[in-house]
Design an enzyme around this catalytic site. Structure first.
Site, PDB file in Angstrom:
ATOM      1  N   ARG A   9       0.913  -1.303  -0.107  1.00  0.00           N
ATOM      2  CA  ARG A   9       0.098  -0.097   0.130  1.00  0.00           C
ATOM      3  C   ARG A   9       0.938   1.318  -0.117  1.00  0.00           C
ATOM      4  O   ARG A   9       2.070   1.201   0.358  1.00  0.00           O
ATOM      5  CB  ARG A   9      -0.943   0.000   1.254  1.00  0.00           C
ATOM      6  CG  ARG A   9      -1.914  -1.185   1.355  1.00  0.00           C
ATOM      7  CD  ARG A   9      -2.520  -1.281   2.758  1.00  0.00           C
ATOM      8  NE  ARG A   9      -3.230  -0.099   2.921  1.00  0.00           N
ATOM      9  CZ  ARG A   9      -3.394   0.253   4.388  1.00  0.00           C
ATOM     10  NH1 ARG A   9      -2.893  -0.573   5.438  1.00  0.00           N
ATOM     11  NH2 ARG A   9      -4.038   1.317   4.717  1.00  0.00           N
ATOM     12  N   LYS A  81      -1.816  -7.504  12.557  1.00  0.00           N
ATOM     13  CA  LYS A  81      -3.072  -7.425  12.939  1.00  0.00           C
ATOM     14  C   LYS A  81      -4.024  -7.318  11.919  1.00  0.00           C
ATOM     15  O   LYS A  81      -5.445  -7.213  12.078  1.00  0.00           O
ATOM     16  CB  LYS A  81      -3.099  -6.482  13.956  1.00  0.00           C
ATOM     17  CG  LYS A  81      -3.104  -4.903  13.567  1.00  0.00           C
ATOM     18  CD  LYS A  81      -3.156  -3.746  14.610  1.00  0.00           C
ATOM     19  CE  LYS A  81      -2.700  -2.475  14.074  1.00  0.00           C
ATOM     20  NZ  LYS A  81      -3.885  -1.872  13.160  1.00  0.00           N
ATOM     21  N   SER A 127     -11.797   1.290  15.877  1.00  0.00           N
ATOM     22  CA  SER A 127     -11.444  -0.306  16.203  1.00  0.00           C
ATOM     23  C   SER A 127     -12.636  -0.437  17.248  1.00  0.00           C
ATOM     24  O   SER A 127     -12.932   0.227  18.287  1.00  0.00           O
ATOM     25  CB  SER A 127     -10.312  -0.398  16.891  1.00  0.00           C
ATOM     26  OG  SER A 127     -10.119  -1.389  17.843  1.00  0.00           O
ATOM     27  N   LEU A 128     -13.402  -1.659  17.055  1.00  0.00           N
ATOM     28  CA  LEU A 128     -14.569  -1.932  17.978  1.00  0.00           C
ATOM     29  C   LEU A 128     -13.901  -2.324  19.269  1.00  0.00           C
ATOM     30  O   LEU A 128     -14.454  -2.068  20.238  1.00  0.00           O
ATOM     31  CB  LEU A 128     -15.304  -2.971  17.319  1.00  0.00           C
ATOM     32  CG  LEU A 128     -16.320  -2.538  16.076  1.00  0.00           C
ATOM     33  CD1 LEU A 128     -16.959  -3.794  15.666  1.00  0.00           C
ATOM     34  CD2 LEU A 128     -17.152  -1.487  16.265  1.00  0.00           C
ATOM     35  N   ARG A 129     -12.591  -3.263  18.991  1.00  0.00           N
ATOM     36  CA  ARG A 129     -11.863  -3.792  20.199  1.00  0.00           C
ATOM     37  C   ARG A 129     -11.715  -2.410  21.374  1.00  0.00           C
ATOM     38  O   ARG A 129     -11.867  -2.361  22.332  1.00  0.00           O
ATOM     39  CB  ARG A 129     -10.851  -4.420  19.757  1.00  0.00           C
ATOM     40  CG  ARG A 129      -9.664  -4.822  20.937  1.00  0.00           C
ATOM     41  CD  ARG A 129      -8.711  -5.333  20.339  1.00  0.00           C
ATOM     42  NE  ARG A 129      -7.720  -4.252  19.591  1.00  0.00           N
ATOM     43  CZ  ARG A 129      -7.036  -3.304  20.023  1.00  0.00           C
ATOM     44  NH1 ARG A 129      -6.722  -3.440  21.315  1.00  0.00           N
ATOM     45  NH2 ARG A 129      -6.504  -2.551  19.325  1.00  0.00           N
ATOM     46  N   CYS A 241     -12.884  -8.499  12.022  1.00  0.00           N
ATOM     47  CA  CYS A 241     -12.709  -7.199  12.088  1.00  0.00           C
ATOM     48  C   CYS A 241     -14.237  -6.398  12.671  1.00  0.00           C
ATOM     49  O   CYS A 241     -14.404  -5.425  13.384  1.00  0.00           O
ATOM     50  CB  CYS A 241     -12.422  -6.184  10.994  1.00  0.00           C
ATOM     51  SG  CYS A 241     -11.293  -4.627  11.427  1.00  0.00           S
TER      52      CYS A 241
END
Length: 314
Positions: A9, A81, A127-129, A241
């Protein structure tokens, strides 16, 4: 093989990672030419929608994988990750590098710690975490989505959109950006359990013995063991995710300490588990820990978490 092509990327962090691997490979194999092929992924293009709603981690790897399968590149360098648990036929995870600092970090212009943030502080993360663990700690926080590369996120912080933002310490350290903000504060793993694979680079390769031989010099045994445990845990739970899962394995000599947390994005319901075992037992630990939380209702909780993530504003 005289020339190895890396699909990458174009963000500054992705380029740093690929340039690092390029330099290490050229140092290990004098005479080998390593070239970067820069491309944009869907995850780089769609910046106004939470990842959970548009497909998760694979958004940052698909175009790179397609280039490899077309024979246009031999390897791709990812933050581990961000690497999905399964790979297309013809590709595999060839290398896991030594880890940087695995912790998450808080960046702020005005406040030195999570505890110092005022009531109702606006904190940026997609991030939901991270959302789950922040709201567990401070239900008063207002969590706002934060997309874009690391430099873009820091710019938004400096422009006053957020009181603080949460990023991986590893990315900030690799890019040397800690001095860009007034406060860069790593968050204890007791407060926020990192993501599976955080702070390691994962090198995805075409299934070719010569390519695998060339890149294998970058493998780190401790990182392989730790991230195997973490990825096994997530795989058994079928978590990507779209659900909030934190899991961290840490080797201390012969001892292997593993902590995990999962739950709803608003932090209202969570399950956590920890286990300490030995290095020799690593191959079964992730699965065993996953079974512990499954026995406590993890699957149903994660199904609810996924529906919330897909249907609510974040």
């Amino acid at each position: 093989m005289k020339k190895l092509i890396i699909a990458t990327r174009g963000s500054k962090l992705a380029l740093w990672q690929s340039e690092f691997v390029k330099a290490e490979l050229e140092k290990a194999h004098p005479g080998l030419e390593v070239e970067l092929s820069v491309m944009m992924t869907k995850g780089d293009k769609i910046l106004d929608v939470a990842l959970a709603k548009i497909g998760g981690k694979g958004l940052f790897t698909k175009e790179l994988e397609e280039a490899m399968l077309r024979g246009e590149a031999h390897i791709a360098v990812h933050s581990l990750k961000d690497v999905p648990m399964a790979f297309p036929e013809g590709l595999k995870l060839g290398v896991i590098t030594k880890r940087e600092d695995v912790r998450d970090a808080m960046l702020s212009e005005k406040y030195a710690s999570l505890e110092a943030l005022p009531l109702g502080a606006v904190v940026g993360t997609t991030s939901l975490r991270r959302r789950m663990q922040l709201l567990k700690l401070r239900p008063d926080f207002v969590i706002k989505n934060l997309r874009g590369n690391v430099n873009t996120r820091i710019r938004k912080l400096k422009e006053g959109e957020f009181d603080a933002i949460i990023l991986a310490s590893a990315g900030i350290n690799r890019l040397g950006l800690s001095a860009e903000v007034n406060y860069f504060t790593p968050i204890s793993k007791e407060v926020m359990i990192p993501a599976s694979g955080q702070a390691a680079l994962g090198i995805e390769i075409v299934c070719d013995a010569e390519v695998e031989r060339l890149v294998s010099v970058l493998n780190d045994e401790d990182a392989i063991i730790e991230t195997r445990v973490e990825r096994d845990f997530v795989t058994i739970l079928e978590g990507g995710c779209q659900v909030p899962i934190g899991v961290n394995a840490e080797l201390c000599g012969d001892a292997l300490h593993v902590k995990a947390i999962l739950g709803l994005p608003d932090g209202s319901e969570m399950l956590s588990e920890a286990i300490t075992t030995t290095r020799a037992e690593y191959a079964s630990v992730g699965k065993a820990l996953a079974q512990k939380v499954i026995d406590r209702g993890a699957k149903a909780l994660l199904e609810r978490a996924e529906q919330i993530a897909l249907n609510e504003i974040f």
